[in-house]
Enzyme design. Structure first.
Site, PDB file in Angstrom:
ATOM      1  N   GLY A  40       0.827  -1.203   0.000  1.00  0.00           N
ATOM      2  CA  GLY A  40       0.000   0.000   0.000  1.00  0.00           C
ATOM      3  C   GLY A  40       0.859   1.250   0.000  1.00  0.00           C
ATOM      4  O   GLY A  40       2.093   1.181   0.053  1.00  0.00           O
ATOM      5  N   GLN A  41       0.201   2.394  -0.044  1.00  0.00           N
ATOM      6  CA  GLN A  41       0.961   3.647  -0.159  1.00  0.00           C
ATOM      7  C   GLN A  41       1.856   3.900   1.051  1.00  0.00           C
ATOM      8  O   GLN A  41       3.018   4.292   0.898  1.00  0.00           O
ATOM      9  CB  GLN A  41       0.003   4.826  -0.359  1.00  0.00           C
ATOM     10  N   ARG A  62     -12.608   3.502   5.902  1.00  0.00           N
ATOM     11  CA  ARG A  62     -14.045   3.784   5.964  1.00  0.00           C
ATOM     12  C   ARG A  62     -14.535   4.263   4.601  1.00  0.00           C
ATOM     13  O   ARG A  62     -13.938   5.143   3.990  1.00  0.00           O
ATOM     14  CB  ARG A  62     -14.326   4.856   7.023  1.00  0.00           C
ATOM     15  N   ASN A 111     -12.614  -4.341  10.633  1.00  0.00           N
ATOM     16  CA  ASN A 111     -11.218  -4.338  11.055  1.00  0.00           C
ATOM     17  C   ASN A 111     -11.003  -5.188  12.293  1.00  0.00           C
ATOM     18  O   ASN A 111      -9.921  -5.747  12.482  1.00  0.00           O
ATOM     19  CB  ASN A 111     -10.738  -2.901  11.285  1.00  0.00           C
ATOM     20  N   GLN A 138      -4.716 -11.120  13.406  1.00  0.00           N
ATOM     21  CA  GLN A 138      -3.323 -10.678  13.514  1.00  0.00           C
ATOM     22  C   GLN A 138      -2.804 -10.864  14.934  1.00  0.00           C
ATOM     23  O   GLN A 138      -1.666 -11.297  15.132  1.00  0.00           O
ATOM     24  CB  GLN A 138      -3.198  -9.226  13.058  1.00  0.00           C
ATOM     25  N   GLY A 161      -2.929   1.032  11.304  1.00  0.00           N
ATOM     26  CA  GLY A 161      -4.205   0.908  10.608  1.00  0.00           C
ATOM     27  C   GLY A 161      -5.363   1.374  11.473  1.00  0.00           C
ATOM     28  O   GLY A 161      -5.484   0.978  12.631  1.00  0.00           O
ATOM     29  N   HIS A 166      -6.639   8.531  18.235  1.00  0.00           N
ATOM     30  CA  HIS A 166      -6.186   9.017  16.925  1.00  0.00           C
ATOM     31  C   HIS A 166      -7.432   9.172  16.056  1.00  0.00           C
ATOM     32  O   HIS A 166      -7.795   8.306  15.271  1.00  0.00           O
ATOM     33  CB  HIS A 166      -5.200   8.040  16.295  1.00  0.00           C
TER      34      HIS A 166
END
Length: 330
Positions: free
Chosen positions: A15-16, A93, A106, A113, A131, A188
């Site tokens: 991913g970025q 989202r 998630n 995980q 994430g 966050h």
């Protein structure tokens, strides 16, 4: 001359953020010039060709410290023997999605995980969650890794802190290094509280130096809270390079003792500090001293600060209660 080696898992590695991150880890910026690095890179099956391209580029950089690359869609293989698990990947989202939907989707990912970290990671593993929603994703992963001490789980508010420091430095017309003790409290999210009252500029209260309480309470706080959305609006996609930079900085804070007179923001499991419910993943002002992470004590709030603190605390309580009702916590 290198004297140790660290194995690092990165989820969402193609991913970025992952793409902006892995080269900096491999170059030694996260763990320093004397630590060799092995990278376990995890992606979803459809993204594996892209991940192989990332691995090719890593090879082509010929980083002296990079000793091994594993590319996989197998979560257990990705977590095998890792000393650090950087949980970057998550489902964003989408329009029409309720926050509870996001937490549920998630939650399933971070449950697995946490289990894989518990069963396959090194005994000294530490987990850094990026994430989103990262505080509650971290709580879920921690809850499903019962054999890993809970004080080894962290979630990132480093980017928020760096954003806040930059805004204060610009307003005061000082170098970024002049701004210290800039604490992000809580979640966050858009409820986070960037605590300008306890921040310092060249050792003096930031509020006193800037001397514009209206700007601080309204413009500064909202700019920091909404910066991620502003980047998306301007760039067309979410913060990537700045997020990767914050991951480097955040982990570096956790592996390096903090200089005197400084602190950093980090989400960690509350032990009841500042009246936060024990067990919540909450962003506190922290210091690392002699290898041990400690919450900075005895900071005070005025009425404005206490109200903002309680708002973000209540949001985290709500997220915890939601995922508990979904069966994602014991």
């Amino acid at each position: 001359m290198t004297n140790n080696r660290v194995r690092v898992a990165v989820t969402g590695a193609a991913g970025q953020i992952g793409y902006a991150l892995v080269f900096r880890i491999a170059s030694g910026q996260m763990f320093g010039p004397n630590t060799e690095v092995e990278l376990n890179l995890l992606e979803l099956e459809p993204a594996l060709p892209s991940l192989e391209g990332v691995a090719m580029e890593l090879d082509d950089c010929a980083f002296p410290l990079l000793k091994r690359i594993v590319c996989t869609a197998d979560l257990n293989k990705a977590m095998d023997g890792v000393n650090w698990a950087l949980l970057v990947g998550s489902v964003p989202r989408k329009q029409g999605m309720e926050r509870s939907d996001l937490l549920q989707i998630n939650g399933g990912i971070f449950t697995k995980q946490g289990q894989a970290i518990n069963d396959y990671a090194s005994d000294d593993v530490r987990v850094f969650v990026v994430g989103n929603p990262c505080n509650t994703n971290c709580l879920i992963a921690m809850n499903h890794a019962k054999d890993v001490p809970s004080d080894r789980f962290y979630a990132m508010t480093t980017l928020d802190e760096l954003r806040a420091r930059t805004q204060l430095a610009k307003k005061a017309g000082v170098d970024i290094t002049a701004v210290t003790q800039m604490t992000i409290w809580g979640n966050h999210s858009a409820t986070q509280y960037p605590d300008f009252y306890n921040a310092k500029i060249n050792g003096t209260s930031a509020a006193q130096v800037i001397n514009d309480e209206t700007w601080l309470k309204e413009t500064f706080v909202s700019t920091v809270q909404q910066r991620g959305a502003a980047v998306i609006k301007a760039r067309g996609s979410s913060s990537a390079a700045s997020a990767a930079n914050a991951i480097i900085t955040g982990v570096n804070h956790l592996v390096t003792d903090t200089p005197a007179g400084e602190s950093f923001s980090m989400c960690r499991r509350s032990k009841g500090e500042y009246g936060v419910d024990e067990g919540l993943i909450f962003s506190f002002p922290c210091r690392r001293e002699h290898g041990e992470l400690k919450v900075v004590e005895n900071l005070e709030f005025n009425d404005f600060g206490r109200e903002r603190f309680n708002t973000t605390l209540n949001e985290l309580r709500s997220e915890r209660d939601t995922v508990k009702s979904l069966g994602l916590l014991d």
